[in-house]
Design a protein around this motif. Structure first.
Motif, short mmCIF file in Angstrom:
data_model
loop_
_atom_site.label_atom_id
_atom_site.label_comp_id
_atom_site.label_asym_id
_atom_site.label_seq_id
_atom_site.Cartn_x
_atom_site.Cartn_y
_atom_site.Cartn_z
N ARG A 6 7.46 2.68 2.05
CA ARG A 6 8.37 1.92 1.19
C ARG A 6 9.41 1.13 1.98
NH1 ARG A 6 8.08 3.42 -4.24
NH2 ARG A 6 6.71 5.19 -4.62
N SER A 7 9.50 1.34 3.28
CA SER A 7 10.52 0.65 4.04
C SER A 7 9.98 -0.10 5.25
CB SER A 7 11.57 1.66 4.53
OG SER A 7 10.97 2.65 5.36
N SER A 8 8.65 -0.20 5.40
CA SER A 8 8.09 -0.88 6.56
C SER A 8 8.20 -2.39 6.39
CB SER A 8 6.63 -0.47 6.76
OG SER A 8 5.86 -0.80 5.62
N TYR A 12 6.60 -11.21 8.41
CA TYR A 12 6.17 -11.91 7.20
C TYR A 12 6.41 -11.10 5.93
CZ TYR A 12 3.82 -15.07 10.41
OH TYR A 12 3.54 -15.96 11.40
N TRP A 13 6.30 -9.78 6.00
CA TRP A 13 6.36 -8.94 4.81
C TRP A 13 7.43 -7.87 4.98
CZ3 TRP A 13 3.41 -10.38 0.74
CH2 TRP A 13 2.27 -11.14 0.99
N GLN A 14 8.03 -7.50 3.85
CA GLN A 14 8.96 -6.39 3.85
C GLN A 14 8.77 -5.61 2.56
OE1 GLN A 14 13.06 -7.38 4.48
NE2 GLN A 14 13.82 -5.35 3.93
N LEU A 22 7.46 -11.47 0.54
CA LEU A 22 6.88 -12.39 1.52
C LEU A 22 7.96 -13.37 1.96
CD1 LEU A 22 4.49 -13.73 3.05
CD2 LEU A 22 4.05 -15.03 0.94
N HIS A 23 8.14 -13.49 3.27
CA HIS A 23 9.13 -14.44 3.78
C HIS A 23 8.53 -15.23 4.95
CE1 HIS A 23 9.92 -11.32 6.89
NE2 HIS A 23 9.87 -10.49 5.88
#
Length: 232
Positions: A6-8, A12-14, A22-23
């Motif tokens: 839940r915290s990885s 690109y992804w969080q 997605l960033h």
């Protein structure tokens, strides 16, 4: 399930609880992992907000009807690896197969924003008939199928194009839900034996509007020429 999923995060992804954010440089959005049938939502392309969704995944009942509800799916595992967000679902909506989904940012030209969806289907039964659909939609935006297998969505100065690997998904007639018009791809229901893994791939990209037809054909050629995607 991994204790820390839940915290990885990656470049690109969080993960924020059951949400995957997605960033990528040009494309932003969010996926509700408990409801993949809602797709990538809250999208921004080059800082401009879009209303709609991309690559929403749903399962198809054996009788050919769509999934019966928007109930949460059972997550077996989630992890992020570089450009990949990977989620494994155990018998989603009580359908007799397991489904692993990869949402993957891919290398593309500097002026494109491209995303892959890879569906890996496996059944624990000796005989099953899995079915999967994928849908993308833009608010009040016309959609067109080109070449019998490529979907094009135009808006402003850009277009969104999708293509699938030959033999994977089949294009379906678009549906309209209120003010939304959706473009659908479908696999099955199709017979599969125990132990067989079927991988389906779809590629989408935001491209310059004038290049839509050319890029739609290019995406199809790229997928046809690539080795099938590896999944866990």
């Amino acid at each position: 399930m991994k204790a820390d999923w839940r915290s990885s995060k990656s470049d690109y992804w969080q993960l924020d609880g059951s949400r995957a954010i997605l960033h990528a440089p040009r494309l932003r959005g969010m996926i509700d992992l408990l409801h993949p049938c809602r797709g990538l939502t809250g999208m921004c392309v080059d800082g401009s907000a879009l209303v709609g969704w991309l690559m929403a995944v749903d399962v198809v009942a054996v009788d050919g009807c769509g999934s019966p509800s928007d109930d949460p799916w059972q997550i077996a595992d989630v992890y992020i690896r570089g450009r990949d967000l990977v989620v494994t679902y155990s018998e989603p909506l009580e359908q007799p197969f397991n489904l692993q989904l990869y949402w993957r940012m891919i290398d593309a030209a500097d002026d494109d924003a491209a995303l892959d969806l890879i569906c890996s289907i496996q059944t624990p039964l000796w005989e099953a008939h899995p079915g999967v659909t994928v849908c993308s939609s833009m608010f009040e935006t016309p959609m067109e199928t080109m070449g019998g297998a490529l979907t094009v969505v135009g808006k402003g100065k850009w277009s969104y194009v999708e293509a699938t690997r030959p033999g994977d998904f089949q294009p379906q007639a678009g549906e309209r839900r209120g003010e939304f018009s959706g473009a659908y791809w479908r696999f099955g229901p199709q017979f599969m034996e125990k132990g067989v893994i079927r991988r389906l791939q779809l590629r989408g990209a935001f491209v310059a509007r004038d290049d839509a037809a050319t890029m739609a054909a290019k995406l199809g050629r790229e997928l046809a020429g690539e080795e099938p995607a590896l999944t866990a």
